[in-house]
Design a protein around this motif. Structure first.
Motif, PDB file in Angstrom:
ATOM      1  N   ALA A  65      11.583  -2.379   4.333  1.00 27.91           N
ATOM      2  CA  ALA A  65      10.696  -2.548   3.182  1.00 27.91           C
ATOM      3  C   ALA A  65      11.288  -1.811   1.995  1.00 27.91           C
ATOM      4  CB  ALA A  65       9.310  -2.004   3.493  1.00 27.91           C
ATOM      5  N   PHE A  66      10.915  -2.267   0.799  1.00 32.96           N
ATOM      6  CA  PHE A  66      11.289  -1.513  -0.394  1.00 32.96           C
ATOM      7  C   PHE A  66      10.334  -1.839  -1.526  1.00 32.96           C
ATOM      8  CE2 PHE A  66      13.671  -5.446  -1.004  1.00 32.96           C
ATOM      9  CZ  PHE A  66      13.562  -5.690  -2.367  1.00 32.96           C
ATOM     10  N   MET A  67      10.277  -0.925  -2.478  1.00 32.02           N
ATOM     11  CA  MET A  67       9.517  -1.176  -3.698  1.00 32.02           C
ATOM     12  C   MET A  67      10.337  -0.686  -4.873  1.00 32.02           C
ATOM     13  SD  MET A  67       6.371   1.519  -3.885  1.00 32.02           S
ATOM     14  CE  MET A  67       6.631   3.275  -3.744  1.00 32.02           C
ATOM     15  N   GLY A  68      10.155  -1.375  -5.996  1.00 31.78           N
ATOM     16  CA  GLY A  68      10.823  -1.022  -7.234  1.00 31.78           C
ATOM     17  C   GLY A  68       9.801  -0.649  -8.287  1.00 31.78           C
ATOM     18  N   ARG A 121       5.664   3.247 -15.111  1.00 30.41           N
ATOM     19  CA  ARG A 121       4.535   3.460 -14.197  1.00 30.41           C
ATOM     20  C   ARG A 121       4.030   2.144 -13.620  1.00 30.41           C
ATOM     21  NH1 ARG A 121       0.679   7.240 -17.624  1.00 30.41           N
ATOM     22  NH2 ARG A 121      -0.628   6.906 -15.814  1.00 30.41           N
ATOM     23  N   LYS A 122       4.932   1.167 -13.544  1.00 28.52           N
ATOM     24  CA  LYS A 122       4.562  -0.166 -13.070  1.00 28.52           C
ATOM     25  C   LYS A 122       5.307  -0.521 -11.790  1.00 28.52           C
ATOM     26  CE  LYS A 122       4.329  -4.974 -14.560  1.00 28.52           C
ATOM     27  NZ  LYS A 122       4.728  -5.925 -15.601  1.00 28.52           N
ATOM     28  N   LEU A 123       4.553  -0.970 -10.788  1.00 25.89           N
ATOM     29  CA  LEU A 123       5.154  -1.481  -9.567  1.00 25.89           C
ATOM     30  C   LEU A 123       5.665  -2.884  -9.871  1.00 25.89           C
ATOM     31  CD1 LEU A 123       5.690  -1.236  -6.512  1.00 25.89           C
ATOM     32  CD2 LEU A 123       3.452  -2.279  -6.153  1.00 25.89           C
ATOM     33  N   GLU A 124       6.971  -3.026  -9.882  1.00 28.91           N
ATOM     34  CA  GLU A 124       7.585  -4.312 -10.232  1.00 28.91           C
ATOM     35  C   GLU A 124       7.821  -5.190  -9.017  1.00 28.91           C
ATOM     36  OE1 GLU A 124       8.169  -5.631 -13.107  1.00 28.91           O
ATOM     37  OE2 GLU A 124       7.921  -3.938 -14.463  1.00 28.91           O
ATOM     38  N   MET A 125       8.062  -4.584  -7.858  1.00 27.54           N
ATOM     39  CA  MET A 125       8.328  -5.369  -6.657  1.00 27.54           C
ATOM     40  C   MET A 125       8.004  -4.563  -5.422  1.00 27.54           C
ATOM     41  SD  MET A 125      12.517  -5.357  -6.697  1.00 27.54           S
ATOM     42  CE  MET A 125      12.610  -6.148  -8.293  1.00 27.54           C
ATOM     43  N   LEU A 126       7.510  -5.254  -4.424  1.00 29.03           N
ATOM     44  CA  LEU A 126       7.218  -4.660  -3.131  1.00 29.03           C
ATOM     45  C   LEU A 126       7.496  -5.726  -2.083  1.00 29.03           C
ATOM     46  CD1 LEU A 126       5.977  -2.358  -1.384  1.00 29.03           C
ATOM     47  CD2 LEU A 126       3.767  -3.446  -1.747  1.00 29.03           C
ATOM     48  N   PHE A 127       8.463  -5.459  -1.229  1.00 30.01           N
ATOM     49  CA  PHE A 127       8.847  -6.417  -0.201  1.00 30.01           C
ATOM     50  C   PHE A 127       8.795  -5.744   1.161  1.00 30.01           C
ATOM     51  CE2 PHE A 127      10.824  -8.167  -3.983  1.00 30.01           C
ATOM     52  CZ  PHE A 127      10.577  -9.524  -3.849  1.00 30.01           C
ATOM     53  N   TYR A 134       2.281   6.053  -1.960  1.00 24.35           N
ATOM     54  CA  TYR A 134       3.384   6.942  -2.321  1.00 24.35           C
ATOM     55  C   TYR A 134       3.748   6.767  -3.796  1.00 24.35           C
ATOM     56  CZ  TYR A 134       7.963   9.181  -2.234  1.00 24.35           C
ATOM     57  OH  TYR A 134       9.040  10.000  -2.496  1.00 24.35           O
ATOM     58  N   GLY A 135       3.807   5.522  -4.242  1.00 29.34           N
ATOM     59  CA  GLY A 135       4.124   5.246  -5.639  1.00 29.34           C
ATOM     60  C   GLY A 135       3.074   5.773  -6.595  1.00 29.34           C
ATOM     61  N   ILE A 136       1.817   5.641  -6.218  1.00 26.72           N
ATOM     62  CA  ILE A 136       0.734   6.166  -7.057  1.00 26.72           C
ATOM     63  C   ILE A 136       0.816   7.686  -7.125  1.00 26.72           C
ATOM     64  CG2 ILE A 136      -1.773   6.463  -7.198  1.00 26.72           C
ATOM     65  CD1 ILE A 136      -1.961   3.588  -5.958  1.00 26.72           C
ATOM     66  N   ASP A 137       0.995   8.327  -5.970  1.00 28.45           N
ATOM     67  CA  ASP A 137       1.024   9.794  -5.907  1.00 28.45           C
ATOM     68  C   ASP A 137       2.266  10.413  -6.549  1.00 28.45           C
ATOM     69  OD1 ASP A 137      -1.376   9.676  -4.520  1.00 28.45           O
ATOM     70  OD2 ASP A 137      -0.451   9.979  -2.552  1.00 28.45           O
ATOM     71  N   ASN A 138       3.416   9.756  -6.409  1.00 31.91           N
ATOM     72  CA  ASN A 138       4.677  10.361  -6.851  1.00 31.91           C
ATOM     73  C   ASN A 138       5.252   9.795  -8.142  1.00 31.91           C
ATOM     74  OD1 ASN A 138       5.530  12.268  -4.510  1.00 31.91           O
ATOM     75  ND2 ASN A 138       4.751  10.427  -3.528  1.00 31.91           N
ATOM     76  N   TYR A 139       4.829   8.594  -8.527  1.00 33.80           N
ATOM     77  CA  TYR A 139       5.358   7.959  -9.736  1.00 33.80           C
ATOM     78  C   TYR A 139       4.258   7.522 -10.696  1.00 33.80           C
ATOM     79  CZ  TYR A 139       9.758   8.012  -7.245  1.00 33.80           C
ATOM     80  OH  TYR A 139      10.884   8.423  -6.571  1.00 33.80           O
ATOM     81  N   ILE A 167       2.002   5.265 -10.574  1.00 29.19           N
ATOM     82  CA  ILE A 167       1.837   3.821 -10.769  1.00 29.19           C
ATOM     83  C   ILE A 167       0.403   3.540 -11.206  1.00 29.19           C
ATOM     84  CG2 ILE A 167       1.699   1.589  -9.604  1.00 29.19           C
ATOM     85  CD1 ILE A 167       3.992   2.473  -7.831  1.00 29.19           C
ATOM     86  N   ASN A 168       0.277   2.783 -12.291  1.00 27.17           N
ATOM     87  CA  ASN A 168      -1.055   2.387 -12.755  1.00 27.17           C
ATOM     88  C   ASN A 168      -1.124   0.902 -13.119  1.00 27.17           C
ATOM     89  OD1 ASN A 168       0.278   2.304 -15.187  1.00 27.17           O
ATOM     90  ND2 ASN A 168      -0.932   3.904 -16.166  1.00 27.17           N
ATOM     91  N   ARG A 169      -0.014   0.192 -12.906  1.00 29.01           N
ATOM     92  CA  ARG A 169       0.037  -1.258 -13.155  1.00 29.01           C
ATOM     93  C   ARG A 169       0.923  -1.892 -12.088  1.00 29.01           C
ATOM     94  NH1 ARG A 169       3.041  -1.999 -18.126  1.00 29.01           N
ATOM     95  NH2 ARG A 169       3.941  -0.011 -17.590  1.00 29.01           N
ATOM     96  N   LEU A 170       0.778  -3.194 -11.908  1.00 30.02           N
ATOM     97  CA  LEU A 170       1.655  -3.888 -10.979  1.00 30.02           C
ATOM     98  C   LEU A 170       1.827  -5.330 -11.389  1.00 30.02           C
ATOM     99  CD1 LEU A 170      -0.285  -5.754  -8.903  1.00 30.02           C
ATOM    100  CD2 LEU A 170      -0.857  -3.468  -8.127  1.00 30.02           C
ATOM    101  N   ALA A 171       2.890  -5.911 -10.876  1.00 30.18           N
ATOM    102  CA  ALA A 171       3.172  -7.326 -11.094  1.00 30.18           C
ATOM    103  C   ALA A 171       2.990  -8.034  -9.756  1.00 30.18           C
ATOM    104  CB  ALA A 171       4.599  -7.513 -11.601  1.00 30.18           C
ATOM    105  N   VAL A 172       2.266  -9.164  -9.763  1.00 31.45           N
ATOM    106  CA  VAL A 172       2.037  -9.922  -8.540  1.00 31.45           C
ATOM    107  C   VAL A 172       2.484 -11.354  -8.762  1.00 31.45           C
ATOM    108  CG1 VAL A 172       0.321 -10.727  -6.877  1.00 31.45           C
ATOM    109  CG2 VAL A 172       0.026  -8.509  -7.968  1.00 31.45           C
TER     110      VAL A 172
END
Length: 83
Positions: A30-33, A37-43, A60-65, A67-72
């Protein structure tokens, strides 16, 4: 899934933070990009879905980076229901 394979390497060029999950054999499952503060990809590898990996990555992304937005991808019904 094959149609995404050609776009992922291009998309990774614009990603500041790449978080990869490895299995016990050190193979990526798995990986996420994240950009700003935006999650661009999660596979998640198909065989690894439903095990909580996506939820852990997202938290993890919310806590450490912060993240407050995402692309779906709206065509990905499973992704829409996950988020």
């Amino acid at each position: 899934m094959k149609r995404y394979k050609k776009y992922v390497p291009i998309g990774l060029n614009g990603i500041s933070h790449l978080i990869v999950v490895l299995n016990d054999n050190n193979n990526p499952i798995a990986f996420m990009g994240i950009e700003e503060r935006k999650l661009e990809m999660l596979f998640i590898k198909n065989s690894e879905r439903g095990k909580g990996i996506g939820k852990k990555l997202l938290n993890y992304g919310i806590d450490n980076y912060s993240i407050n937005r995402l692309a779906v991808n709206e065509q990905n019904i499973k992704a829409k229901s996950f988020y």
